[in-house]
Scaffold this active site. Structure first.
Site, PDB file in Angstrom:
ATOM      1  N   TRP A   1      -1.503 -12.190 -19.290  1.00 20.50           N
ATOM      2  CA  TRP A   1      -0.021 -11.760 -18.886  1.00 20.50           C
ATOM      3  C   TRP A   1       0.515 -11.170 -20.184  1.00 20.50           C
ATOM      4  O   TRP A   1       0.258 -11.855 -21.162  1.00 20.50           O
ATOM      5  CB  TRP A   1       0.758 -13.001 -18.568  1.00 20.50           C
ATOM      6  N   TRP A  22       4.917 -17.303   9.716  1.00 22.19           N
ATOM      7  CA  TRP A  22       4.874 -17.107   8.189  1.00 22.19           C
ATOM      8  C   TRP A  22       5.523 -17.960   7.297  1.00 22.19           C
ATOM      9  O   TRP A  22       5.084 -18.732   6.451  1.00 22.19           O
ATOM     10  CB  TRP A  22       4.841 -15.707   7.503  1.00 22.19           C
ATOM     11  N   TRP A  70       4.068 -13.918 -12.792  1.00 19.87           N
ATOM     12  CA  TRP A  70       4.973 -14.010 -11.565  1.00 19.87           C
ATOM     13  C   TRP A  70       5.838 -14.912 -11.325  1.00 19.87           C
ATOM     14  O   TRP A  70       6.833 -14.869 -10.969  1.00 19.87           O
ATOM     15  CB  TRP A  70       4.046 -14.177 -10.354  1.00 19.87           C
ATOM     16  N   ASN A  88      12.123  -6.953   2.952  1.00 15.01           N
ATOM     17  CA  ASN A  88      10.806  -7.575   2.810  1.00 15.01           C
ATOM     18  C   ASN A  88       9.865  -6.522   2.032  1.00 15.01           C
ATOM     19  O   ASN A  88       9.084  -6.929   1.055  1.00 15.01           O
ATOM     20  CB  ASN A  88      10.301  -8.147   3.930  1.00 15.01           C
ATOM     21  N   TRP A 113       5.190 -14.842  -4.094  1.00 14.42           N
ATOM     22  CA  TRP A 113       4.966 -14.407  -5.149  1.00 14.42           C
ATOM     23  C   TRP A 113       3.575 -14.783  -5.623  1.00 14.42           C
ATOM     24  O   TRP A 113       2.836 -13.937  -5.985  1.00 14.42           O
ATOM     25  CB  TRP A 113       5.896 -15.238  -6.225  1.00 14.42           C
ATOM     26  N   GLU A 142       6.062 -13.699  12.184  1.00 12.84           N
ATOM     27  CA  GLU A 142       6.959 -13.816  10.932  1.00 12.84           C
ATOM     28  C   GLU A 142       7.562 -15.096  10.744  1.00 12.84           C
ATOM     29  O   GLU A 142       7.711 -15.651   9.900  1.00 12.84           O
ATOM     30  CB  GLU A 142       7.810 -12.852  10.820  1.00 12.84           C
TER      31      GLU A 142
END
Length: 479
Positions: A308, A280, A361, A343, A384, A277
């Site tokens: 969208w 990440w 987004w 998360n 996102w 993590e």
DNA sequence: CCTGGAGTTGTCCTA
DNA sequence: TTAGGACAACTCCAG
């Protein structure tokens, strides 16, 4: 005034004294140090810090100033001008800082470096916030990675790039204190109303708070992390994200603190997972560095023609946690009340906004930017884009979260939903994640009238899922 | 250049 | 109730 001219340490997103390479380099000159922080909103453009981040920064600066015996100097406005003024005032010849990686900051810092050098100052910058810098990791052909796993293997897990041990805190620093700058209050980081009180209860910004959080996590959270990290009703998350964002603790320090645990029986997997993590976070910075349009544009251009919807009313209900889908509402209310969201729930609410409501987004990204205490351009943008499926390492288009199943799976006893959506707390677990499926008698027993004291779901989950699937399919695969 | 395995986080249907 | 396969096809990456 000291007879020896001092050196300037410009604190930015490294609000700590230990493992701070810029501070260490300044200390090693043997000269007095002028510590300074500059709030430069105008350079940030669209990415001016959000309200929750500003609250955090205020607390963190207070903490840093206290660790520096009240010697932290503060400025507001153009950074180069502030540094030049400070150098003029103190006779300083050197400026030290740790690098940042947002595209607007890279451009700004380069300009500042040139200006300061033109003014005759020496400038040193270091890496204080990443395990390894984005330009150091590439594929054998020299191009950047787009997939996490090979990036991770080539990075943290390789001999060559293995994380370095952290630096210790300088002992007995000599600090210089010129009478320049503004007060903390004059930075106007604190909001005018007291919406932050619940946030303040849950967090302790600053270097001490960061270490307490890490120790608490290592003692109580990391065992069982691999599974438990998915459970918003449990305490297995490190919650280090805001501390890392502001540099109150460094990833090198966190990496090293997990070292001793890795050999303990039974938690090697948990430690590995936690470290991935951290990686990440590195990968998000890496993507932002190599693809600076990450916060603005779909990395996969074909999504530019995605249909969208525009629906301000639906967006407002998502923001308020008023969608009628309990796990989504719980997450959005946790965010609003505490400046944080678990998360797993971030993925669920993001999927709901993008796929079920079919809103861009960017809307979610901007809302998170303003409300999260850990708002971070790299992590937020990469996250996102990942959920939207528009990013570098895209999710398959059919991966659309079902918020009812996610709720049942990851909040099986409903503790999380009941905490943040108390109006449906009396529903039995069986119906808690989908009140609209409860028989009338059950709703009555739980004192709920759908549409009155808890909304009907804002969209039909099945229909909206199919609508999104069809829209994604229509895009085809050609760029 | 070619080849083949792999890719954070899922859902739904069927047996 | 549970486990396994379908859901597309693509790009990425290492050899």
């Amino acid at each position: 005034m000291n007879t020896v001219e001092p050196v300037i340490v410009w604190f930015r997103q490294d609000l700590r004294l230990a493992d701070n390479p810029a501070l260490r380099a300044a200390f090693d000159t043997g000269k007095p140090i002028v510590p300074v922080f500059i709030l430069d909103d105008d350079s940030a453009g669209e990415w001016k810090m959000g309200a929750a981040s500003r609250w955090w920064l205020h607390q963190s600066l207070e903490s840093l100033d206290s660790a520096l015996d009240g010697r932290l100097r503060l400025f507001r406005g153009d950074a180069a001008a502030s540094l030049r003024e400070l150098a003029r005032e103190t006779g300083a010849t050197h400026v030290f800082w740790n690098r940042c990686y947002e595209p607007w900051r890279i451009a700004r810092d380069k300009r500042i470096k040139d200006q300061l050098r033109d003014a005759g100052l020496c400038v040193n910058s270091d890496n204080g916030s990443l395990l390894f810098e984005p330009h150091t990791i590439t594929k054998s052909d020299g191009t950047p990675y787009k997939v996490f796993t090979p990036f991770y293997r080539k990075g943290c897990l390789s001999e060559e790039h293995a994380p370095q041990p952290p630096l210790s805190k300088p002992k007995q620093m000599e600090l210089a204190t010129p009478a320049v700058g503004v007060t903390l209050a004059e930075l106007e980081l604190m909001p005018s109303t007291h919406w932050y009180e619940e946030i303040a209860q849950q967090w302790q910004p600053g270097e001490d708070g960061a270490w307490q959080r890490l120790q608490a996590f290592l003692e109580n959270g990391i065992r069982g992390y691999k599974q438990g990290r998915n459970r918003p009703d449990q305490n297995h998350c490190s919650r280090l994200s805001p501390h890392l964002h502001f540099g109150e603790i460094s990833p090198r320090q966190v990496w090293q603190e997990t070292e001793a645990l890795a050999n303990q029986s039974g938690i090697a997997d948990d430690v590995d997972h936690f470290r991935s993590e951290l990686a990440w976070r590195e990968f998000s910075y890496y993507l932002l560095y190599h693809f600076p349009q990450l916060p603005e544009d779909n990395l996969q251009a074909k999504f530019d023609r995605f249909p969208w919807r525009e629906d301000d009313a639906a967006l407002a209900r998502w923001q308020r946690g008023d969608t009628g889908v309990p796990i989504v509402d719980a997450g959005m209310r946790q965010l609003w009340r505490t400046g944080y969201m678990h998360n797993r729930v971030r993925m669920v609410v993001a999927s709901f906004l993008i796929k079920n409501l079919m809103l861009h987004w960017h809307h979610g990204q901007m809302w998170f930017w303003d409300t999260l205490v850990d708002a971070d351009l790299a992590n937020n943008s990469a996250g996102w884009q990942w959920v939207a499926g528009t990013g570098a390492d895209a999710a398959p288009y059919f991966r659309i979260f079902n918020p009812v199943l996610q709720g049942k799976k990851f909040d099986p006893d409903g503790d999380y939903v009941r905490r943040y959506v108390p109006e449906i707390a009396e529903l039995p677990n069986r119906y808690l994640h989908s009140p609209w499926t409860a028989p009338d008698a059950v709703l009555a027993e739980a004192n709920i009238t759908l549409g009155k004291n808890y909304p009907e779901p804002i969209v039909d989950l099945k229909e909206s899922r199919e609508r999104a699937l069809a829209a994604f399919k229509d895009l085809g695969t050609a760029a």
